[in-house]
Motif scaffolding. Structure first.
Motif, PDB file in Angstrom:
ATOM      1  N   PHE A 132       0.832  -1.202   0.000  1.00  0.00           N
ATOM      2  CA  PHE A 132       0.000   0.000   0.000  1.00  0.00           C
ATOM      3  C   PHE A 132       0.865   1.250   0.000  1.00  0.00           C
ATOM      4  CE2 PHE A 132       0.943  -0.619   4.431  1.00  0.00           C
ATOM      5  CZ  PHE A 132       0.843   0.615   5.057  1.00  0.00           C
ATOM      6  N   GLY A 133       0.236   2.386  -0.303  1.00  0.00           N
ATOM      7  CA  GLY A 133       0.902   3.683  -0.276  1.00  0.00           C
ATOM      8  C   GLY A 133       0.110   4.647   0.579  1.00  0.00           C
ATOM      9  N   SER A 134       0.445   5.937   0.496  1.00  0.00           N
ATOM     10  CA  SER A 134      -0.216   6.909   1.372  1.00  0.00           C
ATOM     11  C   SER A 134      -1.344   7.681   0.702  1.00  0.00           C
ATOM     12  CB  SER A 134       0.804   7.911   1.918  1.00  0.00           C
ATOM     13  OG  SER A 134       1.216   8.815   0.901  1.00  0.00           O
ATOM     14  N   VAL A 135      -1.459   7.612  -0.623  1.00  0.00           N
ATOM     15  CA  VAL A 135      -2.478   8.411  -1.307  1.00  0.00           C
ATOM     16  C   VAL A 135      -3.873   8.099  -0.782  1.00  0.00           C
ATOM     17  CG1 VAL A 135      -3.630   8.774  -3.539  1.00  0.00           C
ATOM     18  CG2 VAL A 135      -1.131   8.829  -3.400  1.00  0.00           C
ATOM     19  N   ALA A 174       0.901  19.423   5.035  1.00  0.00           N
ATOM     20  CA  ALA A 174       2.028  18.491   5.027  1.00  0.00           C
ATOM     21  C   ALA A 174       2.105  17.733   6.347  1.00  0.00           C
ATOM     22  CB  ALA A 174       3.324  19.248   4.766  1.00  0.00           C
ATOM     23  N   GLN A 175       1.800  18.424   7.442  1.00  0.00           N
ATOM     24  CA  GLN A 175       1.887  17.788   8.753  1.00  0.00           C
ATOM     25  C   GLN A 175       0.901  16.643   8.886  1.00  0.00           C
ATOM     26  OE1 GLN A 175       4.335  18.793  11.007  1.00  0.00           O
ATOM     27  NE2 GLN A 175       3.794  16.783  11.839  1.00  0.00           N
ATOM     28  N   GLU A 176      -0.320  16.830   8.360  1.00  0.00           N
ATOM     29  CA  GLU A 176      -1.326  15.766   8.427  1.00  0.00           C
ATOM     30  C   GLU A 176      -0.852  14.529   7.660  1.00  0.00           C
ATOM     31  OE1 GLU A 176      -6.032  14.864   7.348  1.00  0.00           O
ATOM     32  OE2 GLU A 176      -5.072  16.715   6.649  1.00  0.00           O
ATOM     33  N   LEU A 177      -0.276  14.752   6.478  1.00  0.00           N
ATOM     34  CA  LEU A 177       0.239  13.631   5.696  1.00  0.00           C
ATOM     35  C   LEU A 177       1.357  12.914   6.435  1.00  0.00           C
ATOM     36  CD1 LEU A 177       0.760  11.854   3.251  1.00  0.00           C
ATOM     37  CD2 LEU A 177       1.947  13.784   2.173  1.00  0.00           C
ATOM     38  N   LEU A 178       2.328  13.670   6.923  1.00  0.00           N
ATOM     39  CA  LEU A 178       3.480  13.056   7.584  1.00  0.00           C
ATOM     40  C   LEU A 178       3.072  12.330   8.864  1.00  0.00           C
ATOM     41  CD1 LEU A 178       6.114  15.878   7.030  1.00  0.00           C
ATOM     42  CD2 LEU A 178       6.020  13.646   5.894  1.00  0.00           C
ATOM     43  N   ASP A 179       2.156  12.904   9.629  1.00  0.00           N
ATOM     44  CA  ASP A 179       1.684  12.235  10.846  1.00  0.00           C
ATOM     45  C   ASP A 179       0.993  10.919  10.506  1.00  0.00           C
ATOM     46  OD1 ASP A 179       2.647  14.266  12.431  1.00  0.00           O
ATOM     47  OD2 ASP A 179       0.705  15.245  12.728  1.00  0.00           O
ATOM     48  N   THR A 180       0.196  10.927   9.439  1.00  0.00           N
ATOM     49  CA  THR A 180      -0.505   9.713   9.022  1.00  0.00           C
ATOM     50  C   THR A 180       0.484   8.651   8.575  1.00  0.00           C
ATOM     51  OG1 THR A 180      -2.440  11.009   8.349  1.00  0.00           O
ATOM     52  CG2 THR A 180      -2.250   8.779   7.462  1.00  0.00           C
ATOM     53  N   VAL A 181       1.444   9.048   7.751  1.00  0.00           N
ATOM     54  CA  VAL A 181       2.459   8.099   7.277  1.00  0.00           C
ATOM     55  C   VAL A 181       3.227   7.506   8.451  1.00  0.00           C
ATOM     56  CG1 VAL A 181       4.679   7.970   6.062  1.00  0.00           C
ATOM     57  CG2 VAL A 181       2.704   9.050   4.961  1.00  0.00           C
ATOM     58  N   ARG A 182       3.639   8.352   9.375  1.00  0.00           N
ATOM     59  CA  ARG A 182       4.405   7.857  10.530  1.00  0.00           C
ATOM     60  C   ARG A 182       3.602   6.871  11.369  1.00  0.00           C
ATOM     61  NH1 ARG A 182       6.140  14.047  11.405  1.00  0.00           N
ATOM     62  NH2 ARG A 182       7.995  14.065  10.039  1.00  0.00           N
ATOM     63  N   SER A 183       2.282   7.037  11.413  1.00  0.00           N
ATOM     64  CA  SER A 183       1.457   6.109  12.190  1.00  0.00           C
ATOM     65  C   SER A 183       1.346   4.740  11.526  1.00  0.00           C
ATOM     66  CB  SER A 183       0.064   6.698  12.412  1.00  0.00           C
ATOM     67  OG  SER A 183      -0.711   6.687  11.221  1.00  0.00           O
ATOM     68  N   PHE A 184       1.502   4.678  10.195  1.00  0.00           N
ATOM     69  CA  PHE A 184       1.403   3.413   9.474  1.00  0.00           C
ATOM     70  C   PHE A 184       2.753   2.713   9.306  1.00  0.00           C
ATOM     71  CE2 PHE A 184      -2.826   4.816   8.443  1.00  0.00           C
ATOM     72  CZ  PHE A 184      -3.542   3.660   8.150  1.00  0.00           C
ATOM     73  N   ARG A 216      11.447   0.285  13.520  1.00  0.00           N
ATOM     74  CA  ARG A 216      10.617   0.143  14.715  1.00  0.00           C
ATOM     75  C   ARG A 216       9.341  -0.589  14.340  1.00  0.00           C
ATOM     76  NH1 ARG A 216       7.020   4.624  14.713  1.00  0.00           N
ATOM     77  NH2 ARG A 216       7.547   6.169  13.123  1.00  0.00           N
ATOM     78  N   GLY A 217       8.676  -1.145  15.324  1.00  0.00           N
ATOM     79  CA  GLY A 217       7.506  -1.958  15.016  1.00  0.00           C
ATOM     80  C   GLY A 217       7.922  -3.209  14.254  1.00  0.00           C
ATOM     81  N   ARG A 218       7.254  -3.479  13.126  1.00  0.00           N
ATOM     82  CA  ARG A 218       7.510  -4.686  12.342  1.00  0.00           C
ATOM     83  C   ARG A 218       8.615  -4.510  11.306  1.00  0.00           C
ATOM     84  NH1 ARG A 218       3.979  -8.732  12.464  1.00  0.00           N
ATOM     85  NH2 ARG A 218       4.754  -9.383  10.409  1.00  0.00           N
ATOM     86  N   VAL A 219       9.120  -3.316  11.111  1.00  0.00           N
ATOM     87  CA  VAL A 219      10.002  -3.024   9.970  1.00  0.00           C
ATOM     88  C   VAL A 219      11.281  -3.865  10.015  1.00  0.00           C
ATOM     89  CG1 VAL A 219      11.304  -1.253   8.748  1.00  0.00           C
ATOM     90  CG2 VAL A 219       9.100  -0.686   9.798  1.00  0.00           C
ATOM     91  N   LYS A 220      11.542  -4.563   8.880  1.00  0.00           N
ATOM     92  CA  LYS A 220      12.714  -5.437   8.786  1.00  0.00           C
ATOM     93  C   LYS A 220      13.598  -5.126   7.586  1.00  0.00           C
ATOM     94  CE  LYS A 220       9.862  -9.259  10.563  1.00  0.00           C
ATOM     95  NZ  LYS A 220       8.605  -8.483  10.485  1.00  0.00           N
ATOM     96  N   LEU A 221      13.052  -4.475   6.564  1.00  0.00           N
ATOM     97  CA  LEU A 221      13.778  -4.254   5.311  1.00  0.00           C
ATOM     98  C   LEU A 221      13.366  -2.908   4.732  1.00  0.00           C
ATOM     99  CD1 LEU A 221      15.602  -5.399   3.012  1.00  0.00           C
ATOM    100  CD2 LEU A 221      13.559  -6.541   2.109  1.00  0.00           C
TER     101      LEU A 221
END
Length: 318
Positions: A132-135, A174-184, A216-221
């Protein structure tokens, strides 16, 4: 081989046939597009199994897009339709170097109306990948649909891939987008970012330090794309970086990042996951992904430019 499921927007790219600003463009060509669909088509044309999860309008553009997926061998069982909104449109202008500028028409568009109920029946399995992406993480029903799909995929043993693909013009700020991306971000096993997005998301100018902050979280690659400077891959302990062929022509950069991550995900589906990835394997994956992206930017459009396996690889190379 397992299956890629790509969730999010599918739309029409009206690509300018003259270089220059949108207001000066006279002629456009209709191309199928939308980042998740681009990734799915890339995987399918390389020889993998792929499905798109989206919603289209009951209009001529929606019919065209669904027909395009079928023509490219992509599954459409989870392509829903609605008469409550039209299929999304994007007008793409290009400068002399092939760099793009997008103007979107989606207020709302059909893809934004994809809902939780529609994604609950998707049969994610162990070893599959959800991308998935952020759009389509905007404040609309489709954001909740993403959360349900991600939860279901993780619960079934699938991997999750996230390409933020930042499109600031689609958000209130921009802040709303970045906050949303960081949460995912922590929900994904695999991340793909451009070097510009890496700085925007982390606020850290040093690449290696910025990448480490995302583990952080599940991120492995994590993959970082750098345009003419190639690409890099990071695990928590390994690193690889591969240049690109700078002599190759650049006609249209639309789909470059999508073909890159599509080729990566195809290879991960082929090898059966992330376990035991070595620096040598990361290097080979980057070389192949760079090659496909280089091919795509030498042609116009995204989906129309995606190569079949034989155009970019010898049979035993992938």
């Amino acid at each position: 081989m397992k299956t890629l499921y790509a969730i999010g927007e599918m739309l029409i790219d009206f690509t300018a046939q003259e270089t220059g600003k949108l207001e000066n463009t006279v002629t456009f060509r209709k191309n199928a597009g939308g980042a998740p669909a681009n990734v799915a088509v890339c995987v399918s044309k390389l020889g993998g199994s792929a499905n798109v999860i989206t919603k289209l309008g009951k209009d001529g553009f929606g019919i065209f897009l669904e027909h395009t997926l079928r023509k490219e061998g992509v599954g459409t069982d989870y392509v829903f339709t609605t008469d409550e909104a039209n299929t999304a449109l994007a007008f793409v202008s290009r400068d002399e170097t092939g760099e793009r500028d997008f103007t979107f028409f989606r207020n709302p568009s059909a893809d934004m109306l994809l809902n939780e109920k529609e994604v609950r029946s998707i049969p994610f399995g162990e070893g599959d990948i959800l991308h998935f992406g952020s759009v389509d993480l905007c404040d609309a029903p489709v954001r909740a649909a993403h959360r349900v799909a991600i939860e279901a995929a993780l619960g079934s043993g699938s991997l999750v891939s996230f390409d933020p693909n930042l499109r600031y013009m689609l958000w209130k700020s921009a802040q709303e987008l970045l906050d949303t991306v960081r949460s995912f971000l922590p929900l994904a096993d695999i991340l793909k970012v451009s070097e510009e997005e890496l700085f925007d998301i982390t606020g850290i100018s040093d690449e290696a330090e910025a990448v480490q902050s995302l583990f952080r979280g599940r991120v492995k690659l994590i993959f970082v794309t750098k345009g003419k400077d190639g690409s890099a891959a990071y695990t928590k302990k390994d690193y690889a970086c591969v240049p690109v062929d700078r002599t190759s022509p650049v006609v249209d950069t639309t789909g470059a990042g999508d073909s890159f991550i599509g080729t990566i995900l195809y290879q991960l589906l082929e090898r059966g996951g992330l376990d035991g990835l070595s620096e040598k394997e990361l290097t080979i994956m980057l070389e192949r992904a760079n090659r496909v992206a280089t091919y795509v930017v030498a042609h116009e459009g995204a989906i129309p430019a995606m190569p079949v396996r034989g155009e970019v690889f010898k049979e035993k190379q992938i």
